[in-house]
Design an enzyme around this catalytic site. Sequence first.
Site, PDB file in Angstrom:
ATOM      1  N   CYS A 336       0.827  -1.201   0.000  1.00 48.01           N
ATOM      2  CA  CYS A 336       0.000   0.000   0.000  1.00 48.01           C
ATOM      3  C   CYS A 336       0.871   1.266   0.000  1.00 48.01           C
ATOM      4  O   CYS A 336       1.554   1.537  -0.975  1.00 48.01           O
ATOM      5  CB  CYS A 336      -0.987  -0.018   1.167  1.00 48.01           C
ATOM      6  SG  CYS A 336      -2.364   1.134   0.956  1.00 48.01           S
ATOM      7  N   HIS A 435      -3.351  -5.477   1.219  1.00 45.10           N
ATOM      8  CA  HIS A 435      -3.144  -5.777   2.627  1.00 45.10           C
ATOM      9  C   HIS A 435      -3.545  -7.236   2.866  1.00 45.10           C
ATOM     10  O   HIS A 435      -4.455  -7.757   2.223  1.00 45.10           O
ATOM     11  CB  HIS A 435      -4.002  -4.879   3.509  1.00 45.10           C
ATOM     12  CG  HIS A 435      -3.569  -3.449   3.528  1.00 45.10           C
ATOM     13  ND1 HIS A 435      -2.406  -3.043   4.138  1.00 45.10           N
ATOM     14  CD2 HIS A 435      -4.145  -2.329   3.011  1.00 45.10           C
ATOM     15  CE1 HIS A 435      -2.291  -1.724   4.010  1.00 45.10           C
ATOM     16  NE2 HIS A 435      -3.323  -1.268   3.323  1.00 45.10           N
TER      17      HIS A 435
END
Length: 501
Positions: A336, A435
């Site tokens: 991310c 994630h």
Amino acid sequence: MTKAVPLMIQGTHSDAGKSAIVTALCRIFSQDGYKTAPYKSQNMALNSYITVDGKEIGRAQGVQAEAASIVATTDMNPILIKPTGEYESQIVVHGKPYKNMKAGVYRKSFYDQGKQLIEESYERLSHQFDRIVIEGAGSPAEINLNDRELVNMSVARITNAPVILVGDIEKGGVFASLVGTLQLLEPEDRRRVVGVIINKFRGDVSLLQPGLTWFEEYTGVQVIGVVPYIDNLMIEAEDSVVLGRYTSSTDASKEIDIAVLRYPLISNFTDVDPFFEESDCHVRIVKNAEELGEPDLLILPGSKNTIKDVTFLHNSGLANRILELSQKDTVLFGICGGYQMMGSVIEDPHAVESQVHRADGLDLIPLQTTITNEKTTVLSEGTVAFRNVEIAVSGYEIHMGESQVINEGKPFIQMAERSDGTISEDQQIIGTYFHGIFHNDEFREVLLNQIRAQKGLAPITGRYSFTKKREEAFDRLANVVRENIKLEQLNDILIDAKESR
């Protein structure tokens, strides 16, 4: 359906163990046949959870819902506050960004709207469940905030919930903190406290008995339980305060050294949790260039402010050390915000996250990122082609920004209608928006065995199942709490509360 019976868990301070106690009670009540939901009116956390409909809530409430064997919804955490730096936070309402606000402005202008959101979300939950376990935040004795707070005794009043107060004995002064908290409460609120739990106790509980007797006689409040400290509990944390418990030093007894960068606005650091359970892995948190060393795997985790955190990497000397490691055998893995930092440039033309509109990345991968007003929150799945193996993976995405891979960079994950991330030709540098990527057992095994092969070590097959381990952790936590609290008395309290409604 009869409205749910609430029980609220508050603490004498942050990190007293409220989330763990709520998780345990969600599991216990569910095991005992009560349809149970967690609830936290307002959560401040950089670790978040994506619901099945692509909404963002505090990670603790998502985990608590899993412990209760139910599907999480935004009603379980209608307000999420995500700090962005400079005393400002992004306010997430029912899973979607509302606006960025300074603390003072939020407290002054959002209170009435927040209270209405809390009342409406709780009301909906109350018609769907038998019991609702409510989590407070910080301490109810923060007298400078209590006139307009939205998460402790105000919620107990809204829901008419009895309150259990949790104190952490590990920090010392537990009786003083419990007594002090009770004495600072308004009389109406103090009467709501039906018991206390002393948490994280180590040793012989009989040695604590004189203190327990004194406390009950002095305050008139019963001790519901003394819960022992639980080692190696594999349940995800949400508050970055727990990062202080992780070591920054290497461990020569472990074959694989994993370093995780801790920049100022690290988020979703629980991505690395699966490695803590691997017998050959040592995970350490790195805050400066001197601590970095030469790890086998370096993880750049998520960030709530990518520009600020990549600037920290440049200013601290960590960026130069990362570039040095990229020329060695270290596997570099960005997730991310960490993925965005690995590219050539991050731009924020609309000042969504930062007043700085542009920052150079680490230039490790051919990637350009533009921070946008729209936030992506979605559960995702796809296939990774890694080390000559095709592996199905799943995860969740939470990011403000769009990234473009240039110069025909190789994508890391192939999904049905798009690709995600990028991976170098030698598969030593990897970036992704996924994630939870390391929670995929097969991928984690292949990755770790790649590292083992580079070190001349034999592969390890049949590594543990993260999902199975977490279910075992829920049961273990529930069993410990069940054995060390007066559950019968607690059930009587809830039955009385139900009959009095």
